[in-house]
Enzyme design. Structure first.
Site, mmCIF file in Angstrom:
data_model
loop_
_atom_site.group_PDB
_atom_site.id
_atom_site.type_symbol
_atom_site.label_atom_id
_atom_site.label_comp_id
_atom_site.label_asym_id
_atom_site.label_seq_id
_atom_site.Cartn_x
_atom_site.Cartn_y
_atom_site.Cartn_z
ATOM 1 N N LYS A 194 0.911 -1.137 -0.069
ATOM 2 C CA LYS A 194 0.134 0.236 0.022
ATOM 3 C C LYS A 194 1.038 1.431 -0.152
ATOM 4 O O LYS A 194 1.810 1.001 0.935
ATOM 5 C CB LYS A 194 -1.403 0.174 0.812
ATOM 6 C CG LYS A 194 -2.138 1.411 0.811
ATOM 7 C CD LYS A 194 -2.175 0.969 2.488
ATOM 8 C CE LYS A 194 -3.842 2.589 2.612
ATOM 9 N NZ LYS A 194 -4.896 2.087 3.977
ATOM 10 N N LYS A 247 -2.207 -2.234 -4.098
ATOM 11 C CA LYS A 247 -2.935 -0.018 -3.662
ATOM 12 C C LYS A 247 -2.402 0.579 -3.708
ATOM 13 O O LYS A 247 -1.513 0.804 -2.812
ATOM 14 C CB LYS A 247 -3.883 -0.307 -2.367
ATOM 15 C CG LYS A 247 -4.845 0.561 -2.231
ATOM 16 C CD LYS A 247 -5.214 0.793 -1.117
ATOM 17 C CE LYS A 247 -5.553 2.217 0.433
ATOM 18 N NZ LYS A 247 -6.507 1.861 0.998
HETATM 19 C C1 PBG Z 1 -7.521 3.106 5.658
HETATM 20 C C2 PBG Z 1 -7.364 2.825 4.624
HETATM 21 C C3 PBG Z 1 -7.510 3.968 3.556
HETATM 22 C C4 PBG Z 1 -8.301 3.281 2.127
HETATM 23 C C5 PBG Z 1 -8.372 1.959 2.081
HETATM 24 N N1 PBG Z 1 -8.500 1.589 3.205
HETATM 25 C C6 PBG Z 1 -7.239 5.365 3.144
HETATM 26 C C7 PBG Z 1 -5.735 5.675 3.499
HETATM 27 O O1 PBG Z 1 -5.004 4.255 3.725
HETATM 28 O O2 PBG Z 1 -5.730 7.176 3.974
HETATM 29 C C8 PBG Z 1 -8.223 4.199 0.645
HETATM 30 C C9 PBG Z 1 -9.164 3.664 0.057
HETATM 31 C C10 PBG Z 1 -9.538 4.517 -1.459
HETATM 32 O O3 PBG Z 1 -9.088 5.534 -1.527
HETATM 33 O O4 PBG Z 1 -10.691 4.021 -2.561
HETATM 34 N N2 PBG Z 1 -5.995 2.837 6.399
#
Ligand code: PBG
Length: 327
Positions: A194, A247
């Site tokens: 991520k 992601k």
């Molecule tokens: C929680 C999380 C996030 C997303 C998914 N889980 C936000 C982040 O990490 O700031 C983002 C999903 C999206 O942008 O559609 N940590």
């Protein structure tokens, strides 16, 4: 003209084009993300994600009905609490918003596969994904809280948990606590890779989870790195992850390819909020054909090697796949 090999021969007819397609997609590989917020009777638009809504646990079934009708078999739930605190205790509360939603949803839709996002950022007053020690997110003290959160989701009915916090060691901590409580059959979909991304902007607006200070670069990955993605994924595999996620999706197709060809686990890619919002904005401005953009970007992610796609366009895509528009 003498030309023995003419690639165009295979493109001249729609039946033939679809016969020789290399990438096949199916609604069963789609996951639809949904936002549940505390309250009653709530169905509200999310301004940053046009077309997406927040539901309270009691109204969520209306939407789940639509999801099933569209042919989507799996959803991923995100919780939005009304109360936040330093620790994010709403995340593992038995009466937390996701726990309530799961109980209701599982009763009414027992066959819909329910995954939960496991993170603290929506629940902490400071908006970071773990608990703080000064200005730093304390990795090791956060792990038991994430594990407790995952366990409480499973006890409320979650079929799978998906940790998205990017703390080191969280997959192992979650696996251990689930196993100790007799949930050795519940799979973990790890947000293994991520990146710290500007593409999460609309989500943070939707979930009210923007960090109150600083950013997430101390725990989410630097987008210049690809080898580090392999390192992260390998660590999660060792700790017992069942599926790996990359992601965002669109700017990371090389990473999707790398992860899917390096590991034997199913690879998921999350086409995040900013990717959705970009397509919506481009279409609204009359710059490009919306359906065309949605289909092409989704197929691109599968072509890169993803087995599963998490997308806010899941319902539309499922329908178009069934109609044969893509697939
Ligand atoms: C929680 C999380 C996030 C997303 C998914 N889980 C936000 C982040 O990490 O700031 C983002 C999903 C999206 O942008 O559609 N940590």
């Amino acid at each position: 003209m003498e030309l023995l090999i003419r690639p165009r021969r295979l493109r001249g007819n729609p039946a033939l084009r679809s016969m020789v397609r290399e990438t096949r997609v199916s609604p069963s590989s789609l996951i639809y993300p949904l936002f549940v917020r505390e309250g009653q009777g709530v169905i509200e638009d999310i301004p940053s994600l046009e077309g997406q809504k927040r539901y309270s646990p009691d109204t969520l079934p209306f939407e789940l009905e639509q999801v099933c009708k569209a042919g989507v078999n799996s959803v991923m739930l995100f919780g939005i609490p009304t109360q936040k605190d330093e620790q994010g205790s709403g995340a593992w509360s038995e009466h937390g918003v996701v726990q309530q939603a799961l109980q209701i949803a599982k009763r009414e839709f027992p066959h819909l596969y329910m995954i939960t996002d496991v993170c603290l950022c929506e629940y902490t007053s400071h908006g970071h994904c773990g608990i703080l020690c000064g200005d730093r997110v304390d990795n090791d003290r956060t792990l038991p809280l994430l594990a407790k959160t995952a366990l409480s989701h499973v006890q409320a009915g979650a079929d799978m948990v998906a940790p998205s916090d990017m703390m080191d060691g969280r997959v192992g901590a979650i696996r251990a606590l689930l196993d100790q409580n007799g949930h050795e059959d519940i799979p973990i979909l790890s947000y293994a890779v991520k990146y710290a991304s500007a593409f999460y902007g609309p989500f943070r607006e939707a979930a009210g989870s923007a960090p109150a200070f600083g950013n997430r670069k101390g725990y989410q990955m630097d987008y210049h790195n690809r080898k580090e993605a392999v390192k992260e994924a390998a660590l999660d595999v060792k700790q017992g992850a069942d599926m790996l996620m990359v992601k965002p999706a669109l700017s990371y197709l090389d990473v999707v390819r790398e992860i899917s060809s390096t590991f034997s686990l199913p690879t998921a890619a999350y086409s995040v909020s900013g990717e959705y919002a970009m397509i919506k904005a481009a279409a609204k401005a009359g710059l490009a054909d919306e359906i065309g953009l949605i289909c092409e970007t989704a197929v691109g992610v599968f072509r890169a090697g993803a087995d599963v796609l998490i997308t806010y366009f899941a319902k539309e895509l499922a329908q178009w796949m069934q109609e044969g528009r893509i697939g």
